[in-house]
Design a protein around this motif. Sequence first.
Motif, PDB file in Angstrom:
ATOM      1  N   GLU A   1       0.827  -1.217   0.000  1.00 34.67           N
ATOM      2  CA  GLU A   1       0.000   0.000   0.000  1.00 34.67           C
ATOM      3  C   GLU A   1       0.859   1.264   0.000  1.00 34.67           C
ATOM      4  OE1 GLU A   1      -2.116  -3.418   1.802  1.00 34.67           O
ATOM      5  OE2 GLU A   1      -0.222  -2.422   2.262  1.00 34.67           O
TER       6      GLU A   1
ATOM      7  N   ARG B   1      -6.268   0.374   2.932  1.00 40.09           N
ATOM      8  CA  ARG B   1      -5.794  -0.452   4.043  1.00 40.09           C
ATOM      9  C   ARG B   1      -6.219  -1.881   3.742  1.00 40.09           C
ATOM     10  NH1 ARG B   1      -3.814   3.673   4.456  1.00 40.09           N
ATOM     11  NH2 ARG B   1      -3.616   5.083   6.243  1.00 40.09           N
TER      12      ARG B   1
ATOM     13  N   ALA C   1      -4.485  -5.044   4.752  1.00 36.33           N
ATOM     14  CA  ALA C   1      -3.532  -5.960   5.377  1.00 36.33           C
ATOM     15  C   ALA C   1      -3.988  -7.398   5.329  1.00 36.33           C
ATOM     16  CB  ALA C   1      -3.284  -5.543   6.824  1.00 36.33           C
TER      17      ALA C   1
END
Length: 438
Positions: free
Chosen positions: A310, A427, A429
């Motif tokens: 990212e 975001r 993850a």
Amino acid sequence: MEETTTFHGLGHLFITIFLYCFSSFIVAPVITDISMAALCPGKDECSLAIYLSGFQQVITGVGSLIMMPLVGSLSDKHGRKCLLTLPMTLNILPLVTLAYSRGATIFYMYYVLKTLTSIVCEGSVLCLALAYVADNVPEGRRASAFGILTGITSCAFVCANLSARFLSIGVTFQVAAAMGILSTLYMRLFLPDSIRDNSLGAPIVINEKLSSPLLEDCPGHRNRIFRAIRLVHEMASLMRSSVPLFQVAMVSFFSSLAEAGLHASSMYYLKAKFHFNKDQFADLMIIVGASGSISQLLFMPVLVPALKEERLLSIGLFFGCAHMFLLCVAWSSWVPYMAAIFALFSIFPSSCMRSIVSKQVASYEQGKAQGIISSICSLANVISPLAFSPLTDWFLSERAPFNFPGFSIMCAGFAMTIAFIQSLMIRAATPISVMGSP
């Protein structure tokens, strides 16, 4: 034994992609000169060449928008190697045409062939290669593997442009056609099909309506229609169910819009403002390719574990903006060469976006997922020439409202800025959503 087989499979894939990209990229520095010589002999500015290039990009984008999810989905069922054969074979035809002759009539034949074949070829080989890598590389090492694949294409880009720098135009197309044939034969003879383990993951989000057996039981053309509708529904369902994927889709759209605008404008801009020819274009592309190769093969494997995809995506988009804004105000012929060095970082976004996407879907849907992102990029390629081709022609002509030849490139920079801002919000993850069951 399985790891050895996977390693050899990726090695053959990288060689295949290198040969294929070499055949495609070697003609890039010379196509502008050929187009303008055929359409506007003796001139450094040609509205017809700009608009024909834009029209070709629109048709290619519309076709790719439809074909990319279909090709990716079919490769999930029938194998990557089978689906690679068609675009790699079709890519040879326009190259052979200009290898034969480069008169005005032959150029129009090339133009028609290139437009039609690009509907299937444009982006599909890379899309299938990305899916092949995702099939055979564990999730944790996937971003680096995508970076290596992009680095291989950059190496091919450098080698192709270095060759074009010293070859005559006629020999360039003969070499391109020969390398296209060699890449297809190599792929068919040596590339093993993907190793796919459908037990590795099950979908987290399942849309029961989309997985209805009615769609599988409809015969003939009705079945094909339902399958096409299902692909569209799956794309919409995917975007709704995963915020990271929606954000990546938006970033890919605006970054592709900007890159397509840069591609449509930059060579005609440099031709008109600084009188660049094939040798200067080749030099410029060698710098871009060499920078990209070094970055993808050396920097990215180190930076991904430290910064994650990212953040690296945002860094790449920032330098992409800087490249475009510097190029649009170039005050001397050496400025484009300096701006090209930004490719050290601006090449990151593609690999980072593909890696983020691959982590959000099940193992048996990698082709479909990569195809959907490719189709979004194709949509941007449809819209881009509708805006940038008229702007380029307008501001390179004597009708320009004010003296700013790089205005269209500046507008592309603004589109890249939107992508950069959107990338700061991603975001991703952990995987959040995958598409429907196979």
